[in-house]
Motif scaffolding. Sequence first.
Motif, mmCIF file in Angstrom:
data_model
loop_
_atom_site.group_PDB
_atom_site.id
_atom_site.type_symbol
_atom_site.label_atom_id
_atom_site.label_comp_id
_atom_site.label_asym_id
_atom_site.label_seq_id
_atom_site.Cartn_x
_atom_site.Cartn_y
_atom_site.Cartn_z
ATOM 1 N N GLU A 1 26.666 28.815 -15.556
ATOM 2 C CA GLU A 1 25.438 27.954 -15.166
ATOM 3 C C GLU A 1 24.031 28.294 -16.226
ATOM 4 O OE1 GLU A 1 27.665 28.132 -13.092
ATOM 5 O OE2 GLU A 1 28.532 25.744 -13.547
ATOM 6 N N ASP A 2 24.596 29.570 -15.663
ATOM 7 C CA ASP A 2 23.089 30.447 -15.971
ATOM 8 C C ASP A 2 22.621 30.891 -17.169
ATOM 9 O OD1 ASP A 2 22.797 31.302 -13.383
ATOM 10 O OD2 ASP A 2 24.263 33.252 -13.618
ATOM 11 N N HIS B 1 23.019 36.249 -24.610
ATOM 12 C CA HIS B 1 22.428 35.140 -23.969
ATOM 13 C C HIS B 1 23.126 36.046 -22.868
ATOM 14 C CE1 HIS B 1 22.571 31.858 -27.237
ATOM 15 N NE2 HIS B 1 21.697 32.247 -27.004
ATOM 16 N N SER C 1 19.943 27.375 -26.192
ATOM 17 C CA SER C 1 19.648 26.023 -26.579
ATOM 18 C C SER C 1 20.448 25.368 -26.849
ATOM 19 C CB SER C 1 18.444 26.611 -27.328
ATOM 20 O OG SER C 1 16.962 27.531 -26.327
ATOM 21 N N GLU D 1 24.663 28.724 -19.678
ATOM 22 C CA GLU D 1 23.836 27.165 -20.483
ATOM 23 C C GLU D 1 22.484 27.232 -19.931
ATOM 24 O OE1 GLU D 1 26.680 24.958 -18.386
ATOM 25 O OE2 GLU D 1 28.302 25.444 -19.491
ATOM 26 N N LYS D 2 21.865 27.463 -19.212
ATOM 27 C CA LYS D 2 20.670 27.462 -19.261
ATOM 28 C C LYS D 2 19.250 28.392 -20.281
ATOM 29 C CE LYS D 2 20.137 26.313 -14.553
ATOM 30 N NZ LYS D 2 19.818 27.035 -12.886
ATOM 31 N N GLU D 3 20.250 29.610 -20.572
ATOM 32 C CA GLU D 3 20.314 30.936 -21.516
ATOM 33 C C GLU D 3 20.134 29.809 -22.658
ATOM 34 O OE1 GLU D 3 17.252 33.881 -22.537
ATOM 35 O OE2 GLU D 3 17.890 32.887 -19.875
ATOM 36 N N VAL E 1 20.345 36.252 -19.677
ATOM 37 C CA VAL E 1 20.640 37.001 -18.446
ATOM 38 C C VAL E 1 20.658 37.804 -17.652
ATOM 39 C CG1 VAL E 1 21.447 35.670 -16.550
ATOM 40 C CG2 VAL E 1 21.786 34.883 -19.145
#
Length: 199
Positions: free
Chosen positions: A123-124, A138, A130, A126-128, A142
């Motif tokens: 999830e971290d 990525h 785009s 996927e947020k990082e 993080v």
Amino acid sequence: MQMGKYIDLHVHTTASDGTLSPSEVVNRARMMDLAVIAVTDHDTMAGIPEALHEAGKVGIKVLPGIEISVEHEPEMHILGYFPGNSYLNMQESLLKKLRDARTRRNIKVINKLNELGFDISMEDLEKEASGEIIGRPHIASVLMKKGYVGSIREAFDRFLSVGAPAYFSKAKLTPEEGIREIINAGGIPVVAHPLLLGF
């Protein structure tokens, strides 16, 4: 509108591990006096339509491309350049296969980092990210944002580079297969950053 003087044939966007959207990349290229750029995201061509559309508005040329990893020691990447609309011939099934291999590798990296005591999740990542491609940059970002490392470089040196504890290679095409796929789609294959290969 006067054309720029320079070219850059290896550019990434947020469709993979770049930091700018395809439109932003095109506008940055125009500001930097570039006449031609090749958008060569990892394992995807998702950013090409947006880049082509923006390029038509600002007066530079975008050459559709891709960058794929192939089996080789040391790690080898092959760029594919696609004149005209030939990029549309790249098989989505092949690109999905490459993306799925990347996802499996990312899960292994996350699991290893968790074993090493780092609180980091998909999830971290996927947020990082785009775009649809999540890669080691990525993960490094993080790790840095969570304070585990002081820089992206440190994340790679300590954990993510070949030989580091959280490095895993992903399933790849052979060099011959990668070259063949690009040629069969009407593209031109070129070895990326050959100096890193010791050629």
